[in-house]
Design an enzyme around this catalytic site. Structure first.
Site, PDB file in Angstrom:
ATOM      1  N   GLY A  32       0.833  -1.164  -0.140  1.00 27.09           N
ATOM      2  CA  GLY A  32       0.077  -0.131   0.179  1.00 27.09           C
ATOM      3  C   GLY A  32       0.979   1.212  -0.038  1.00 27.09           C
ATOM      4  O   GLY A  32       0.184   2.426   0.258  1.00 27.09           O
TER       5      GLY A  32
ATOM      6  N   GLU B 147       6.456   5.800  -9.535  1.00 27.43           N
ATOM      7  CA  GLU B 147       4.981   5.842  -9.116  1.00 27.43           C
ATOM      8  C   GLU B 147       4.803   6.738  -8.008  1.00 27.43           C
ATOM      9  O   GLU B 147       3.937   7.479  -8.050  1.00 27.43           O
ATOM     10  CB  GLU B 147       4.865   4.432  -8.342  1.00 27.43           C
ATOM     11  CG  GLU B 147       4.997   3.098  -9.669  1.00 27.43           C
ATOM     12  CD  GLU B 147       4.763   2.081  -8.999  1.00 27.43           C
ATOM     13  OE1 GLU B 147       4.225   1.091 -10.056  1.00 27.43           O
ATOM     14  OE2 GLU B 147       4.812   1.481  -8.004  1.00 27.43           O
TER      15      GLU B 147
ATOM     16  N   HIS C 229       0.643   0.285 -13.423  1.00 24.39           N
ATOM     17  CA  HIS C 229       1.418  -0.886 -13.815  1.00 24.39           C
ATOM     18  C   HIS C 229       2.862  -0.490 -13.724  1.00 24.39           C
ATOM     19  O   HIS C 229       3.247   0.510 -14.506  1.00 24.39           O
ATOM     20  CB  HIS C 229       0.695  -1.295 -15.107  1.00 24.39           C
ATOM     21  CG  HIS C 229       1.383  -2.529 -15.745  1.00 24.39           C
ATOM     22  ND1 HIS C 229       1.201  -3.878 -15.088  1.00 24.39           N
ATOM     23  CD2 HIS C 229       2.450  -3.160 -16.300  1.00 24.39           C
ATOM     24  CE1 HIS C 229       1.497  -4.857 -15.511  1.00 24.39           C
ATOM     25  NE2 HIS C 229       2.495  -4.375 -16.219  1.00 24.39           N
TER      26      HIS C 229
ATOM     27  N   LEU D 245      -8.457  -9.080 -11.104  1.00 25.08           N
ATOM     28  CA  LEU D 245      -9.048  -8.638 -12.461  1.00 25.08           C
ATOM     29  C   LEU D 245     -10.463  -7.810 -12.076  1.00 25.08           C
ATOM     30  O   LEU D 245     -11.313  -8.252 -11.257  1.00 25.08           O
ATOM     31  CB  LEU D 245      -9.330  -9.527 -13.637  1.00 25.08           C
ATOM     32  CG  LEU D 245     -10.110  -9.128 -14.823  1.00 25.08           C
ATOM     33  CD1 LEU D 245      -8.911  -8.410 -15.566  1.00 25.08           C
ATOM     34  CD2 LEU D 245     -10.428 -10.539 -15.598  1.00 25.08           C
ATOM     35  N   ILE D 246     -10.511  -6.893 -12.617  1.00 22.52           N
ATOM     36  CA  ILE D 246     -12.021  -6.173 -11.939  1.00 22.52           C
ATOM     37  C   ILE D 246     -13.077  -6.745 -12.831  1.00 22.52           C
ATOM     38  O   ILE D 246     -12.947  -6.695 -14.239  1.00 22.52           O
ATOM     39  CB  ILE D 246     -11.897  -4.444 -12.409  1.00 22.52           C
ATOM     40  CG1 ILE D 246     -10.700  -3.754 -11.656  1.00 22.52           C
ATOM     41  CG2 ILE D 246     -12.995  -3.675 -12.047  1.00 22.52           C
ATOM     42  CD1 ILE D 246     -11.007  -3.902 -10.108  1.00 22.52           C
TER      43      ILE D 246
ATOM     44  N   ASN E 292      -5.502   2.610 -13.164  1.00 23.37           N
ATOM     45  CA  ASN E 292      -4.616   1.566 -12.395  1.00 23.37           C
ATOM     46  C   ASN E 292      -3.262   2.089 -12.616  1.00 23.37           C
ATOM     47  O   ASN E 292      -3.095   2.849 -13.735  1.00 23.37           O
ATOM     48  CB  ASN E 292      -4.871   0.219 -13.217  1.00 23.37           C
ATOM     49  CG  ASN E 292      -3.849  -0.769 -12.680  1.00 23.37           C
ATOM     50  OD1 ASN E 292      -3.609  -0.837 -11.340  1.00 23.37           O
ATOM     51  ND2 ASN E 292      -3.366  -1.601 -13.488  1.00 23.37           N
TER      52      ASN E 292
HETATM   53  C1  GAR Z   1       3.098  -1.283  -7.863  1.00 19.81           C
HETATM   54  O1  GAR Z   1       4.487  -1.319  -8.149  1.00 19.81           O
HETATM   55  C2  GAR Z   1       2.103  -1.349  -8.730  1.00 19.81           C
HETATM   56  O2  GAR Z   1       2.519  -0.584  -9.965  1.00 19.81           O
HETATM   57  C3  GAR Z   1       2.161  -2.774  -8.924  1.00 19.81           C
HETATM   58  O3  GAR Z   1       1.948  -3.363  -7.534  1.00 19.81           O
HETATM   59  C4  GAR Z   1       2.951  -2.625  -6.887  1.00 19.81           C
HETATM   60  C5  GAR Z   1       2.209  -2.230  -5.628  1.00 19.81           C
HETATM   61  O4  GAR Z   1       3.050  -1.537  -4.449  1.00 19.81           O
HETATM   62  N1  GAR Z   1       0.879  -3.400  -9.492  1.00 19.81           N
HETATM   63  C6  GAR Z   1       0.715  -4.229 -10.487  1.00 19.81           C
HETATM   64  O5  GAR Z   1       1.615  -4.797 -10.638  1.00 19.81           O
HETATM   65  C7  GAR Z   1      -0.566  -4.233 -11.116  1.00 19.81           C
HETATM   66  N2  GAR Z   1      -0.521  -5.146 -12.242  1.00 19.81           N
HETATM   67  P1  GAR Z   1       2.403  -1.107  -3.116  1.00 19.81           P
HETATM   68  O6  GAR Z   1       1.651  -1.983  -2.459  1.00 19.81           O
HETATM   69  O7  GAR Z   1       3.816  -0.687  -2.353  1.00 19.81           O
HETATM   70  O8  GAR Z   1       1.820   0.568  -3.433  1.00 19.81           O
END
Ligand code: GAR
Length: 195
Positions: free
Chosen positions: A12, A180, A110, A93-94, A108
């Site tokens: 999170g 991110e 990625h 998946l939503i 989202n």
């Molecule tokens: C993030 O790197 C996000 O881009 C990825 O999961 C991680 C969550 O990190 N999402 C995916 O791979 C979706 N396909 P966080 O829990 O520290 O925010």
């Protein structure tokens, strides 16, 4: 006040950056955090108070039948007058019904440059392992609208980082996470302001 529902399955850290970004906003609030994972770090973060501790959001943990065989989540989000669903490391998946209930209102992030390294099974560390195994010179992030297919909705924003030949998947993960945290909150703000 515009209302965000954050979905997360893991630590999170992105959810926290987004919550912090809007902590003092009079226009946008984090109304609800939802997770499929009873052990997700995001649960503690939301209950303890994200980041600076100012943003406490109620948390809902749901299971697979609730998500895929009922309309409860869509109904809850509609009853709560949610304006935007933000997926922040959400790994399921939503369902099409939820996409239809929030058309162009689900986004989202990625951890790669879609359309490369997306699709079923391409999430979290698996993405960075595949990118390094392929010898890619760069990776990055993609923020996109969500449709009923993994990682296929219209792209809203992409940005890149370079990969050194000696970089491990962990190194790439760190570079991508910096992007991110820097960009997702701002892009969420732009999307929600345009609604
Ligand atoms: C993030 O790197 C996000 O881009 C990825 O999961 C991680 C969550 O990190 N999402 C995916 O791979 C979706 N396909 P966080 O829990 O520290 O925010």
């Amino acid at each position: 006040m515009k209302r965000i529902a954050l979905f997360a399955s893991g630590s999170g850290s992105n959810a926290e950056k987004i919550a912090d970004y809007f902590a003092n906003s009079v226009e946008v609030t984090i109304s609800l955090v939802l997770t499929n994972n009873p052990k997700a770090g995001v649960i503690d973060r939301a209950r303890r108070g994200f980041g600076t501790g100012q943003v406490h959001a109620p948390v809902l943990v749901f299971d697979r039948p609730t998500f895929y065989q009922s309309n409860q989540i869509a109904e809850l989000l509609q009853n709560q007058r949610i304006d935007l669903i933000v997926l922040a490391g959400f790994m399921w998946l939503i369902p099409a019904e939820l996409v239809r209930a929030f058309p162009n209102r689900t986004i989202n992030i990625h951890p790669a440059l879609l359309p490369k390294y997306g699709g079923k099974g391409m999430y979290g560390h698996f993405v960075h392992e595949a990118v390094v195994a392929a010898g890619e010179p760069e990776s990055g992030i993609t923020i996109h609208f969500v449709n009923e297919h993994y990682d296929e909705g219209a792209v809203i924003y992409q940005t890149r980082c370079s990969i050194d030949p000696t970089d491990t998947p962990d190194d790439v993960a760190r570079k991508v996470q910096v992007l991110e945290h820097e960009h997702y909150p701002r892009v969420v703000a732009e999307v929600i302001q345009a609604l």
